[in-house]
Design an enzyme around this catalytic site. Structure first.
Site, short mmCIF file in Angstrom:
data_model
loop_
_atom_site.label_atom_id
_atom_site.label_comp_id
_atom_site.label_asym_id
_atom_site.label_seq_id
_atom_site.Cartn_x
_atom_site.Cartn_y
_atom_site.Cartn_z
N ASN A 104 -1.58 5.37 3.14
CA ASN A 104 -1.77 6.05 1.85
C ASN A 104 -3.03 6.90 1.91
OD1 ASN A 104 -2.08 6.76 -0.81
ND2 ASN A 104 -2.11 4.66 -1.62
N GLU A 149 0.78 -8.52 2.32
CA GLU A 149 0.60 -7.70 3.52
C GLU A 149 1.03 -8.45 4.77
OE1 GLU A 149 -3.38 -6.12 3.86
OE2 GLU A 149 -2.97 -4.61 2.34
N GLY A 191 -0.56 -5.79 -2.80
CA GLY A 191 0.63 -6.63 -2.64
C GLY A 191 0.56 -7.40 -1.34
N SER A 204 -5.79 5.30 -0.69
CA SER A 204 -5.53 3.86 -0.78
C SER A 204 -6.70 3.13 -1.46
CB SER A 204 -5.33 3.32 0.63
OG SER A 204 -5.01 1.97 0.57
N SER A 205 -6.38 2.32 -2.46
CA SER A 205 -7.43 1.53 -3.12
C SER A 205 -7.82 0.41 -2.17
CB SER A 205 -6.93 0.91 -4.42
OG SER A 205 -6.07 1.76 -5.10
N SER A 229 0.83 -1.20 0.00
CA SER A 229 0.00 0.00 0.00
C SER A 229 0.87 1.26 0.00
CB SER A 229 -0.90 -0.02 1.23
OG SER A 229 -1.67 1.13 1.24
N GLY A 230 0.59 2.16 -0.93
CA GLY A 230 1.35 3.41 -1.01
C GLY A 230 2.57 3.32 -1.90
N THR A 245 -1.51 2.39 -8.22
CA THR A 245 -2.61 3.08 -8.89
C THR A 245 -2.08 4.22 -9.76
OG1 THR A 245 -4.07 2.44 -7.12
CG2 THR A 245 -4.81 4.24 -8.49
P1 ATP Z 1 -2.75 1.22 -2.30
O1 ATP Z 1 -2.41 -0.23 -2.31
O2 ATP Z 1 -2.92 1.75 -0.92
O3 ATP Z 1 -3.86 1.58 -3.20
P2 ATP Z 1 -0.92 2.26 -4.28
O4 ATP Z 1 0.25 1.36 -4.50
O5 ATP Z 1 -1.99 2.25 -5.27
O6 ATP Z 1 -1.43 2.01 -2.80
P3 ATP Z 1 -0.72 5.03 -5.02
O7 ATP Z 1 -2.03 5.50 -4.58
O8 ATP Z 1 -0.49 4.76 -6.46
O9 ATP Z 1 -0.32 3.76 -4.15
O10 ATP Z 1 0.43 6.05 -4.56
C1 ATP Z 1 0.41 6.69 -3.30
C2 ATP Z 1 0.84 8.13 -3.42
O11 ATP Z 1 2.23 8.18 -3.76
C3 ATP Z 1 0.14 8.89 -4.54
O12 ATP Z 1 -1.05 9.48 -4.08
C4 ATP Z 1 1.18 9.94 -4.91
O13 ATP Z 1 1.13 11.02 -4.01
C5 ATP Z 1 2.50 9.23 -4.67
N1 ATP Z 1 3.05 8.64 -5.92
C6 ATP Z 1 2.94 7.37 -6.33
N2 ATP Z 1 3.56 7.17 -7.51
C7 ATP Z 1 4.09 8.36 -7.86
C8 ATP Z 1 4.88 8.84 -8.97
N3 ATP Z 1 5.23 8.02 -9.96
N4 ATP Z 1 5.25 10.13 -8.98
C9 ATP Z 1 4.90 10.96 -7.97
N5 ATP Z 1 4.19 10.58 -6.89
C10 ATP Z 1 3.78 9.30 -6.83
MG MG Z 2 -3.98 1.97 -5.17
#
Ligand code: ATP
Ligand code: MG
Length: 708
Positions: free
Chosen positions: A173, A402, A400, A176-177, A123-124, A128
């Protein structure tokens, strides 16, 4: 324009070669297969750190992309960057998520086959964001006709809607999805995106009724309150202040992003209009969202007999109005339970505790099914029946591995999912390696690797696996409990090599398994699960009485979500575990028939800060993402392979026979060249179209000679 583009590309090629090869001590190698100490986790981390410190967040392992979340805008997602990566060979430019997208797209167009891009990480870590970048890349770079712009826009705008209903602020996050997502982007034979299809997995319904300290409910609730029009809110009987709602205020951070909630509401409202939602749809949808908030505020009391009552029916009246149900019927269903005796139905009152349970179960069921309805509705707007013979690129953005201090049923499901996906990855990588060697006529050297099928079987095998044992406990007549489930596990899988229970005391220094816990030895390491709540979550029971109320609702969406047929069918619906197992098995079927690309996302620190590289945390993720295992499989044979013409083009100046031009077949040119510079027989193999180099040092020496 083209020549300018070519100039930039050349500059990048030069930079990339410097980065990858000659200046590798400073910026690391851009492909982990070029690490000499490829089995050393420390070397892996060092390389990642070097690159991260230079804002190089992407690195390859062969064709797999490792991405480290920069937590800052790096200016690497501009339209000119997209154009740069368009139609360029994978290794000609620095690693980028656009290269992965472009590669899948070009292969699909050339071979008319289907692809998927699997994005995983904790997460984070940026899953996404990566999937959004890929979607944007296709939206900008794919050919387009005017009539198909709507299809493209709907694909893009489905995202904010799904995020509003399926994402939430968590400690890890802010966005977070809370569900897994697989999205097919469909292309016609000219490579124009014409439609799509989304499948969602295991939405975290428990969040609707409870949030941990510092966390929020799903965004949509706060967005509606902050941004919803006055008229809409008064129709729904809602106030602006989220603190007034029990389901929104348990985490004590309801108000923290009220500004962005207001803006996000505008984005979501706009997205709704693009994806073709009518005002009637929205009225029904927000009627449900508001009802959930009203449900949370129902206060129960206990009468003299210990039965639950609802003294203030204010909220009941709102819910009855919004869902189109009878208030007294709803009130009865929330405080009583129908029990079927031999010939008749008996209505018996619920205790206060059970009424709270029934209320929360109703909120969770209503939200969960509405989310599924939303996905279906979006899908019907993404369908494009005019195109046959479409090819697809699927994007999988899924939770991923956990491992928390306390791991429950959700972690069990998520980690099982990762176990299955890891199996797919290893098998496909091995298969791809083998296929390439065979195609090139090079002898296949078997690679030793850990096959995690044994763990998948332990979880999913019919009659014998953990899910089956859990299901048996759920349907067993008599008092089954989380503890009796654990005892059954001990009895049936206690001797399995990847399973331990509290009976086994851990060796000194290792955390002992506590009361009500079992431990699984996953491919990525040990995880201890607490069985508390397993039965209830797996059963996910909604009292029949409440189901009846919902089936008769006048709210069109609810009518579609709670079908009368469900009441007539007396058989138990499949449990959550079994449903998840089945949906995973369909997902794997979808994936197996497609060509894979992989993106592994890494979170650099726990504080959402830029430029902080936490070694400990990163090592942990490298392990759970199975990156070392992947690198080992990818490197077991040869570190580097290139088509003869590309190899020759780069290094022809090192040999008088091939410089400045070689007119014969490229394979012969390469043979001359490497003979001249003194490659030893054990260092390389020549295939039909490619040269395979076993060790990175051979390539580095060649590169250094070239620079000199
Ligand atoms: P979850 O499993 O909780 O959904 P995730 O892996 O989908 O987590 P994201 O929501 O894609 O995580 O990313 C978390 C935050 O990190 C985003 O809101 C953004 O602020 C930052 N972030 C992620 N990827 C990038 C990137 N390539 N460039 C800049 N900031 C990023
Ligand atoms: Mg996500």
């Amino acid at each position: 324009m083209e020549s300018k583009k070519e100039d930039v590309r050349r500059k990048h090629i030069r930079l990339h070669m410097e980065g990858a090869l000659t200046a590798r001590d400073k910026v690391g190698v851009q492909d982990f297969v070029l690490l000499d100490a490829y089995t050393s986790e420390s070397a892996f981390v060092d390389n990642l750190r070097k690159r991260f410190s230079k804002n190089l967040i992407y690195t390859y392992i062969g064709t797999l992309l490792v991405s480290v979340n920069p937590y800052q805008e790096l200016g690497i997602y501009t339209v000119s960057q997209m154009e740069l990566y368009q139609g360029v060979n994978f290794f000609e430019l620095p690693p980028h998520v656009y290269a992965i997208a472009d590669n899948a797209y070009r292969m699909m167009c050339a071979e008319l086959n289907n692809h998927f891009i699997l994005i995983s990480g904790e997460s984070g870590a940026g899953k996404t964001e990566a999937s959004k970048k890929i979607l944007e890349y296709f939206a900008v770079t794919c050919p387009m006709t005017q009539s198909l712009q709507i299809a493209r826009d709907r694909l893009l705008f489905s995202n904010p809607v799904l995020e509003a209903f399926g994402n939430a602020r968590t400690l890890r996050n802010d966005n977070s999805s809370r569900f897994g997502k697989y999205m097919d982007i469909q292309f016609d034979f000219q490579g124009i995106p014409v439609g799509g299809h989304i499948i969602s997995y295991l939405i975290e319904k428990s969040r609707v009724v409870y949030q941990n300290e510092g966390e929020r409910n799903f965004h949509i609730f706060y967005q509606l309150l902050a941004g919803g029009e006055e008229e809409r809110l008064s129709y729904l009987g809602l106030e602006r202040d989220p603190q007034l709602y029990k389901y929104l205020s348990q985490g004590h951070c309801a108000k923290e992003s009220s500004i962005s909630d207001k803006n996000d509401w505008k984005t979501v409202s706009n997205a709704f209009s693009v994806i073709d939602f009518t005002e009637a749809d929205l009225e029904n949808l927000f009627g449900i969202i508001a009802s959930v908030l009203h449900l949370g505020n129902i206060g129960f009391e206990e009468d003299d007999q210990g039965c639950a009552t609802i003294p203030d029916t204010h909220e009941i009246k709102w819910i009855a109005k919004l869902l189109g149900v009878h208030p007294s019927v709803l009130l009865e269903a929330l405080t009583h339970r129908k029990i079927e005796a031999k010939t008749e139905e008996v209505i018996c009152p619920l205790t206060l505790e059970l009424s709270v349970y029934a209320r929360d179960a109703m909120a969770k069921a209503v939200y969960g099914r509405t989310f599924t309805w939303l996905v279906n509705k979006i899908n019907s707007s993404l369908v494009n029946k005019d195109f046959t013979g479409k090819t697809v690129i699927g994007l999988l953005d899924i939770y991923g591995f956990e491992v928390f201090d306390k791991n429950g049923f959700e972690q069990f499901c998520i980690n099982y999912c990762n176990e299955k996906l890891q199996q797919l990855l290893i098998e496909r990588t091995l298969k791809a390696e083998q296929a390439e060697y065979e195609m090139e006529g090079i002898e296949w050297e078997p690679i030793k690797y850990f096959n995690n099928k044994i763990i998948c079987d332990l979880v999913e095998e019919r009659h014998k696996g953990i899910i089956s044992i859990l299901d048996e406990e759920c349907i067993r007549p008599g008092p089954a409990t989380d503890l009796s489930f654990l005892e059954k596990l001990e009895e049936k899988v206690g001797k399995h090599a990847h399973f331990e229970t509290r009976k086994l005391a851990g060796p000194k220094g290792r955390k002992r398994i506590g009361w009500m816990e079992f431990r699984l030895l996953h491919y990525a390491g040990e995880v201890t699960y607490c069985t508390k709540g397993f039965l209830e979550k797996n059963n996910d029971l909604l009292y029949r009485h409440l189901k009846e109320v919902l089936c008769k609702s006048k709210n069109i969406i609810l009518r579609e979500c709670f079908l009368l047929a469900e009441l007539e069918n007396r058989r138990r619906p499949p449990t959550v575990g079994t449903q998840f197992k089945n949906s995973l098995s369909s997902l794997l079927e979808i994936l197996i028939s497609k060509e894979p690309s992989y993106i592994r996302c890494i979170k650099p620190n726990d504080r959402k800060e830029p430029s902080k590289f936490d070694d400990f945390l990163i090592r942990h993720q490298i392990k759970y993402l199975g990156l070392m295992e992947h690198l080992r499989v990818r490197r077991a044979g040869f570190a580097y392979r290139r088509k003869y013409e590309h190899f020759l083009q780069r290094y022809k100046s090192l040999c008088p026979d091939t410089w400045p031009h070689w007119h014969g077949p490229p394979a012969e040119g390469v043979e001359r060249l490497i003979k001249y510079i003194g490659y030893k027989p054990e260092e390389y193999k020549l295939g039909k179209t490619k040269i395979f180099i076993r060790f990175p040092r051979t390539l580095f020496a060649t590169e250094d000679a070239f620079e000199f």
